[in-house]
Design an enzyme around this catalytic site. Structure first.
Site, PDB file in Angstrom:
ATOM      1  N   CYS A  90     -10.317  -2.507 -10.056  1.00 48.03           N
ATOM      2  CA  CYS A  90      -9.694  -1.321  -9.447  1.00 48.03           C
ATOM      3  C   CYS A  90      -8.297  -1.624  -8.901  1.00 48.03           C
ATOM      4  O   CYS A  90      -7.683  -0.775  -8.263  1.00 48.03           O
ATOM      5  CB  CYS A  90     -10.582  -0.728  -8.362  1.00 48.03           C
ATOM      6  SG  CYS A  90     -10.876  -1.868  -7.002  1.00 48.03           S
ATOM      7  N   HIS A 120       0.827  -1.208   0.000  1.00 47.35           N
ATOM      8  CA  HIS A 120       0.000   0.000   0.000  1.00 47.35           C
ATOM      9  C   HIS A 120       0.859   1.254   0.000  1.00 47.35           C
ATOM     10  O   HIS A 120       0.463   2.278  -0.521  1.00 47.35           O
ATOM     11  CB  HIS A 120      -0.986  -0.032   1.178  1.00 47.35           C
ATOM     12  CG  HIS A 120      -2.110  -0.976   0.921  1.00 47.35           C
ATOM     13  ND1 HIS A 120      -2.117  -2.263   1.392  1.00 47.35           N
ATOM     14  CD2 HIS A 120      -3.230  -0.844   0.174  1.00 47.35           C
ATOM     15  CE1 HIS A 120      -3.202  -2.869   0.962  1.00 47.35           C
ATOM     16  NE2 HIS A 120      -3.902  -2.030   0.233  1.00 47.35           N
TER      17      HIS A 120
HETATM   18  C1  PEP Z   1      -6.725  -4.504  -4.497  1.00 47.30           C
HETATM   19  O1  PEP Z   1      -6.489  -5.328  -3.608  1.00 47.30           O
HETATM   20  O2  PEP Z   1      -6.530  -4.725  -5.721  1.00 47.30           O
HETATM   21  C2  PEP Z   1      -7.253  -3.180  -4.143  1.00 47.30           C
HETATM   22  C3  PEP Z   1      -7.610  -2.328  -5.062  1.00 47.30           C
HETATM   23  O3  PEP Z   1      -7.283  -2.853  -2.821  1.00 47.30           O
HETATM   24  P1  PEP Z   1      -5.992  -2.397  -1.979  1.00 47.30           P
HETATM   25  O4  PEP Z   1      -4.850  -2.222  -2.940  1.00 47.30           O
HETATM   26  O5  PEP Z   1      -6.359  -1.153  -1.273  1.00 47.30           O
HETATM   27  O6  PEP Z   1      -5.790  -3.547  -1.067  1.00 47.30           O
HETATM   28 MG    MG Z   2      -7.239  -4.992  -1.645  1.00 53.18          MG
END
Ligand code: PEP
Ligand code: MG
Length: 582
Positions: free
Chosen positions: A511, A196
């Site tokens: 996403c 993240h």
């Molecule tokens: C994902 O896991 O692809 C997502 C969009 O959520 P995050 O990156 O915030 O875990």
């Molecule tokens: Mg995720």
């Protein structure tokens, strides 16, 4: 050309930065226990007083240099540390250890620090417990002066304008602080490109390279450093030719972006006339305006967990609502998909129960919807605020980290209760606000039909879906070489999710980071995805790609390729997929 120092890490963004290094060593300073001779006591007490005075002076200097535009939270944070430093009693126990037990000043202070940290950790009250980091930080700040690892000309908590921050690790919460403090780039010793922290850096437009082992040993405070986020390279002591080379590349990139900006108002239609909805991923509310300016048709993923970071208490309903309305104002009537809190794994707050020392695998633990269903005091204010925001414009609610339909049923029941509560109170909300879920756990993709039956839309989170399918920690750079979005197992799960959406007549979007990568977008269009949400910086590049694509051709070619998914060598398949768009 000569290079005297450099480091190779994991590329995280296609951006480059040049600036002075600011070494932020988050490892506790090493203190060696040492006993004094009785004749040393007076001098040692004086050393402690001098370090205390220097620490105060350095922090006051930072406080005085804060630009007026700095968020008040940052100023308050520094003020609270100054107050602690100005309290003469703060180091009384350390003075006693020097006097009575002949500890060296460093050892006495370190001993005192550990006792304080333990005392705060043992506190029942979560608010008081969360102050542990402040006390720890302040005492370490003094310790830094005793050990000679701090100096008064380094900003401790203030402005990092133009600096390249080099650290052992940087948390997602730190990344937000670095942006507020205007750091130009960062380099970490550990971390994966899909952590993240790295995703946030891309989204906030901070060039970064992660996984440069021993970076804090290689680079010197203040020396000029080049961060090439595209190649995953960090250079120090670059000569004039190399600096000129990188400056030319930065300029070329700026020119390319300026050219793409002309596409912002153009429709996102493929060359054969098929519309593709391009949305932005959002972390900080203030970025909604720029996301819209980059041509986003709305927000496909608002990561609300950043609302909970760098503060002492979780936000209340009023704060949630005010933030969502701010985002909606920035989006000028285009829709926002608000993802409910996804704390846990590498996104932590100081008092999150998922951080208990007994938790060995936080990515498999109390994360996302699991935490929310357990801690309804955390969840209910957010759900109520999302419902109330839906009365003011187009809002979709999205649930992260689902692994079982039971979790969906529980959330839907809670939402229904809250709707009734709001109706009784006379508060407005949109009764038809779509409620969707993320497909980011293999079980959810394999059982996507059950999810599609219960929800209004699905969104594929490939960052986690790949992590959990291939059993590789997104934050661990030593296994990032295994992170393969085109692994046949991952492709199968994506395809199953899209098919489940088609069977139940609900939209499916993506996403995860894959959706904003030009290498994979032709495949995703060929698989039938018509909604992609990505970091704002990628929007125009992907729009250019969509406008040049013949989606009907891509669909035929993708079908042909994936029909032989079992018989093909995975590498040959991946190569063929990468050639799809060319
Ligand atoms: C994902 O896991 O692809 C997502 C969009 O959520 P995050 O990156 O915030 O875990
Ligand atoms: Mg995720």
């Amino acid at each position: 050309m000569t290079l005297s120092c450099g480091g190779l890490g994991v590329a995280t963004a296609r951006a480059i930065a040049i600036g002075p290094a600011f070494l932020l060593d988050r490892r506790p300073p090493a203190v060696t226990p040492r006993n004094l001779a009785p004749t040393e006591i007076t001098d040692e007490l004086q050393r402690l007083e001098d370090a205390l005075a220097a620490a105060r002076e350095a922090l006051r200097a930072v406080r005085d240099q804060i630009p007026p535009t700095t968020p008040v939270k940052v100023t308050e944070f520094i003020d609270s540390h100054l107050l602690m430093l100005e309290d003469a009693a703060l180091v009384d126990p350390a003075r006693a250890l020097i006097r009575d037990r002949l500890f060296s000043a460093e050892w006495a202070l370190e001993h005192h620090r550990m006792n304080l940290v333990q005392a705060f950790e043992d506190m029942e009250d979560p608010y008081l417990r969360s102050r542990r980091d402040d006390v720890d930080h302040v005492v370490r700040h003094i310790l830094g002066f005793l050990l000679g690892t701090s100096s008064s000309d380094q900003p401790a908590d203030g402005d990092l304008r133009g600096c390249v921050v080099i650290a052992h690790t940087i948390s997602p919460a730190d990344t937000v602080m670095l942006r507020h403090r205007q750091a130009t780039a960062f380099v970490t010793e550990y971390g994966g490109p899909l952590s993240h922290t790295a995703i946030l850096a891309r989204s906030l437009n901070i060039p970064s390279v992660v996984g440069v082992h021993k970076a804090t040993d290689y680079f010197r405070q203040g020396e000029t450093v080049v961060v090439d986020g595209e190649a995953g390279v960090v250079l120090a002591d670059a000569d004039a030719d190399i600096l000129a080379h990188y400056r030319r590349r930065m300029q070329a990139r700026d020119q390319h972006r300026a050219r793409l900006r002309r596409l912002a108002g153009e429709p996102s239609l493929s060359a054969d006339g098929i519309p593709v909805n391009l949305l932005g991923n959002l972390e900080l509310p203030e970025d909604a305006v720029t996301t819209r300016a980059n041509g986003a048709a709305g927000i496909g993923l608002y990561r609300t967990e950043f609302l909970y970071m760098n503060r002492d208490r979780p936000p209340n309903e009023k704060e949630h609502l005010a933030t969502y309305l701010e985002v909606m104002r920035g989006l000028q009537g285009t829709p926002v998909t608000i993802r409910t809190l996804d704390l846990g794994a590498d996104k932590q707050t100081a008092d999150n129960p998922a951080t208990r020392p007994t938790v060995c695998n936080p990515a498999l633990g109390l994360r996302g919807v699991r935490l929310c269903l357990k801690e309804s005091d955390l969840f209910r204010p957010q759900l109520r605020a999302i419902l109330r925001a839906s009365a003011q414009g187009p809002v979709r609610l999205m649930i992260p980290m689902l692994s079982s339909p039971r979790e969906i049923d529980e959330v839907l029941t809670l939402i229904e209760q809250l709707r009734q509560e709001l109706t009784r109170e006379g508060a407005a909300f949109d009764p038809d606000m779509p409620v969707g879920g993320m497909i980011e756990v293999p079980a959810a993709a394999l059982y996507a039909t059950a999810f599609a039956r219960r929800l209004d839309f699905l969104s594929i989170g490939t960052n986690d879906l790949i992590q959990y399918t291939l059993a590789i920690d997104r934050t661990d750079d030593t296994v990032s070489y295994l992170y393969e979005p085109l692994h046949p197992a991952v492709l199968r799960l994506i395809r199953m999710t899209i098919e489940a959406g088609q069977t139940h007549g609900i939209p499916v979007s993506m996403c995860g980071e894959m959706a904003g990568n030009p290498r994979y977008v032709p495949l995703l269009l060929g698989l039938g995805l018509r909604e992609l949400s990505m970091q704002p910086d990628s929007l125009l590049e992907i729009k250019e790609l969509v406008r040049g694509a013949h989606i009907t051709h891509l669909e035929r070619a993708t079908q042909k390729l994936l029909a032989r998914i079992d018989d093909q060598d995975p590498e040959a398949l991946a190569d063929a997929i990468k050639r799809l768009g060319s």
